[in-house]
Motif scaffolding. Structure first.
Motif, mmCIF file in Angstrom:
data_model
loop_
_atom_site.group_PDB
_atom_site.id
_atom_site.type_symbol
_atom_site.label_atom_id
_atom_site.label_comp_id
_atom_site.label_asym_id
_atom_site.label_seq_id
_atom_site.Cartn_x
_atom_site.Cartn_y
_atom_site.Cartn_z
ATOM 1 N N ASP A 160 11.772 6.532 1.991
ATOM 2 C CA ASP A 160 13.127 6.875 1.541
ATOM 3 C C ASP A 160 13.802 5.722 0.792
ATOM 4 O O ASP A 160 14.542 5.955 -0.163
ATOM 5 C CB ASP A 160 14.002 7.281 2.728
ATOM 6 N N VAL A 161 13.568 4.498 1.229
ATOM 7 C CA VAL A 161 14.155 3.329 0.567
ATOM 8 C C VAL A 161 13.418 3.016 -0.734
ATOM 9 O O VAL A 161 14.023 2.681 -1.755
ATOM 10 C CB VAL A 161 14.118 2.103 1.516
ATOM 11 N N MET A 162 12.116 3.146 -0.701
ATOM 12 C CA MET A 162 11.272 2.705 -1.806
ATOM 13 C C MET A 162 11.233 3.670 -2.989
ATOM 14 O O MET A 162 11.267 3.237 -4.143
ATOM 15 C CB MET A 162 9.855 2.495 -1.260
ATOM 16 N N THR A 163 11.172 4.952 -2.731
ATOM 17 C CA THR A 163 10.975 5.926 -3.804
ATOM 18 C C THR A 163 12.036 5.859 -4.896
ATOM 19 O O THR A 163 11.679 5.786 -6.085
ATOM 20 C CB THR A 163 10.842 7.352 -3.228
ATOM 21 N N PRO A 164 13.332 5.842 -4.571
ATOM 22 C CA PRO A 164 14.308 5.768 -5.664
ATOM 23 C C PRO A 164 14.230 4.453 -6.443
ATOM 24 O O PRO A 164 14.435 4.437 -7.655
ATOM 25 C CB PRO A 164 15.661 5.930 -4.988
ATOM 26 N N LYS A 165 13.902 3.365 -5.770
ATOM 27 C CA LYS A 165 13.757 2.082 -6.470
ATOM 28 C C LYS A 165 12.570 2.124 -7.420
ATOM 29 O O LYS A 165 12.642 1.630 -8.549
ATOM 30 C CB LYS A 165 13.606 0.938 -5.468
ATOM 31 N N LEU A 166 11.481 2.699 -6.967
ATOM 32 C CA LEU A 166 10.298 2.815 -7.827
ATOM 33 C C LEU A 166 10.587 3.694 -9.034
ATOM 34 O O LEU A 166 10.185 3.362 -10.156
ATOM 35 C CB LEU A 166 9.113 3.369 -7.025
ATOM 36 N N ARG A 167 11.265 4.799 -8.821
ATOM 37 C CA ARG A 167 11.619 5.671 -9.956
ATOM 38 C C ARG A 167 12.501 4.930 -10.945
ATOM 39 O O ARG A 167 12.304 5.048 -12.144
ATOM 40 C CB ARG A 167 12.315 6.932 -9.456
ATOM 41 N N ARG A 168 13.449 4.162 -10.445
ATOM 42 C CA ARG A 168 14.364 3.434 -11.311
ATOM 43 C C ARG A 168 13.628 2.406 -12.182
ATOM 44 O O ARG A 168 13.902 2.283 -13.368
ATOM 45 C CB ARG A 168 15.451 2.763 -10.476
ATOM 46 N N VAL A 169 12.670 1.683 -11.613
ATOM 47 C CA VAL A 169 12.009 0.616 -12.382
ATOM 48 C C VAL A 169 10.822 1.109 -13.199
ATOM 49 O O VAL A 169 10.477 0.483 -14.195
ATOM 50 C CB VAL A 169 11.584 -0.570 -11.480
ATOM 51 N N LEU A 170 10.215 2.215 -12.799
ATOM 52 C CA LEU A 170 9.034 2.689 -13.529
ATOM 53 C C LEU A 170 9.289 3.882 -14.436
ATOM 54 O O LEU A 170 8.707 3.972 -15.507
ATOM 55 C CB LEU A 170 7.917 3.051 -12.538
ATOM 56 N N VAL A 171 10.141 4.787 -14.014
ATOM 57 C CA VAL A 171 10.334 6.026 -14.767
ATOM 58 C C VAL A 171 11.527 5.934 -15.695
ATOM 59 O O VAL A 171 11.499 6.459 -16.818
ATOM 60 C CB VAL A 171 10.474 7.229 -13.798
ATOM 61 N N ALA A 172 12.581 5.247 -15.258
ATOM 62 C CA ALA A 172 13.786 5.133 -16.088
ATOM 63 C C ALA A 172 13.483 4.305 -17.333
ATOM 64 O O ALA A 172 12.723 3.361 -17.267
ATOM 65 C CB ALA A 172 14.916 4.498 -15.289
ATOM 66 N N PRO A 173 14.075 4.665 -18.465
ATOM 67 C CA PRO A 173 13.860 3.876 -19.677
ATOM 68 C C PRO A 173 14.397 2.460 -19.515
ATOM 69 O O PRO A 173 15.417 2.258 -18.871
ATOM 70 C CB PRO A 173 14.642 4.618 -20.767
ATOM 71 N N ASN A 174 13.673 1.494 -20.078
ATOM 72 C CA ASN A 174 14.080 0.074 -19.962
ATOM 73 C C ASN A 174 14.936 -0.333 -21.122
ATOM 74 O O ASN A 174 14.764 -0.061 -22.210
ATOM 75 C CB ASN A 174 12.849 -0.823 -19.853
ATOM 76 N N PRO B 76 0.806 -1.222 0.000
ATOM 77 C CA PRO B 76 0.000 0.000 0.000
ATOM 78 C C PRO B 76 0.838 1.272 0.000
ATOM 79 O O PRO B 76 0.443 2.282 -0.587
ATOM 80 C CB PRO B 76 -0.867 -0.106 1.249
ATOM 81 N N THR B 77 2.015 1.215 0.639
ATOM 82 C CA THR B 77 2.902 2.375 0.607
ATOM 83 C C THR B 77 3.354 2.648 -0.825
ATOM 84 O O THR B 77 3.292 3.785 -1.301
ATOM 85 C CB THR B 77 4.123 2.158 1.527
ATOM 86 N N ALA B 78 3.804 1.612 -1.519
ATOM 87 C CA ALA B 78 4.243 1.780 -2.906
ATOM 88 C C ALA B 78 3.106 2.309 -3.780
ATOM 89 O O ALA B 78 3.310 3.212 -4.594
ATOM 90 C CB ALA B 78 4.765 0.450 -3.451
ATOM 91 N N PHE C 98 9.230 -2.572 7.808
ATOM 92 C CA PHE C 98 8.800 -1.181 7.876
ATOM 93 C C PHE C 98 7.310 -1.085 8.172
ATOM 94 O O PHE C 98 6.546 -1.997 7.893
ATOM 95 C CB PHE C 98 9.053 -0.479 6.535
ATOM 96 N N GLU C 99 6.907 0.046 8.688
ATOM 97 C CA GLU C 99 5.499 0.366 8.884
ATOM 98 C C GLU C 99 4.966 1.090 7.651
ATOM 99 O O GLU C 99 5.740 1.677 6.886
ATOM 100 C CB GLU C 99 5.318 1.256 10.122
ATOM 101 N N TYR C 100 3.667 1.086 7.484
ATOM 102 C CA TYR C 100 3.023 1.771 6.368
ATOM 103 C C TYR C 100 3.428 3.247 6.343
ATOM 104 O O TYR C 100 3.317 3.951 7.341
ATOM 105 C CB TYR C 100 1.501 1.634 6.472
ATOM 106 N N MET C 101 3.915 3.700 5.200
ATOM 107 C CA MET C 101 4.294 5.089 4.927
ATOM 108 C C MET C 101 5.319 5.653 5.923
ATOM 109 O O MET C 101 5.429 6.868 6.074
ATOM 110 C CB MET C 101 3.062 6.004 4.875
ATOM 111 N N SER C 102 6.082 4.783 6.576
ATOM 112 C CA SER C 102 7.123 5.305 7.468
ATOM 113 C C SER C 102 8.146 6.057 6.624
ATOM 114 O O SER C 102 8.393 5.700 5.462
ATOM 115 C CB SER C 102 7.807 4.167 8.238
ATOM 116 N N PRO C 103 8.724 7.113 7.168
ATOM 117 C CA PRO C 103 9.712 7.874 6.400
ATOM 118 C C PRO C 103 10.858 6.996 5.889
ATOM 119 O O PRO C 103 11.339 7.189 4.776
ATOM 120 C CB PRO C 103 10.211 8.927 7.389
ATOM 121 N N GLU C 104 11.274 6.011 6.700
ATOM 122 C CA GLU C 104 12.353 5.124 6.270
ATOM 123 C C GLU C 104 11.937 4.300 5.056
ATOM 124 O O GLU C 104 12.723 4.121 4.121
ATOM 125 C CB GLU C 104 12.760 4.175 7.414
ATOM 126 N N LEU C 105 10.721 3.785 5.062
ATOM 127 C CA LEU C 105 10.231 2.998 3.932
ATOM 128 C C LEU C 105 10.110 3.860 2.684
ATOM 129 O O LEU C 105 10.541 3.465 1.601
ATOM 130 C CB LEU C 105 8.893 2.342 4.260
#
Length: 110
Positions: free
Chosen positions: A96-110, A16-18, A87-94
């Motif tokens: 911070d870890v998740m956002t760059p990974k999501l950008r890399r797999v979804l926004v970056a060209p494949n 749900p955080t993602a 991690f807990e739902y929407m915790s700042p640590e989660l």
């Protein structure tokens, strides 16, 4: 619009955080579900049919997804994000870890 399904174990923290992070990005629709019997929202064939891409949190979940829905996911791109269940739902640590990974797999060209 790209439909992105996020899957974790119980659909309570990571998926749900993602989904909430990516839902704010233009051109994405999101949903989430869990693979466990006691998941808050259990993954179904309807979820899988809706998804253009499925993102699981770890490699074990990819295998479980394949075991449970093998034929249904054959033509669907599945990405393993590599986020541990600590991690807990929407915790700042989660976030911070998740956002760059999501950008890399979804926004970056494949």
């Amino acid at each position: 619009m790209k439909n992105v399904l996020f899957i974790c174990g119980k659909a309570r923290m990571r998926s749900p955080t993602a989904a909430d992070i990516v839902a704010k990005w233009p051109s994405y629709r999101t949903d989430f579900a869990g693979l466990s019997q006691d998941a808050d929202e259990k993954v179904s064939t309807e979820h899988i049919d809706w998804a253009d891409v499925i993102i699981v949190m770890d490699g074990r979940q990819k295998k479980r997804l394949s075991d449970q829905f093998g034929g249904c996911i054959r033509d669907t791109k599945i990405i393993v994000l590599g986020i541990p269940d600590k991690f807990e739902y929407m915790s700042p640590e989660l976030v911070d870890v998740m956002t760059p990974k999501l950008r890399r797999v979804l926004v970056a060209p494949n």
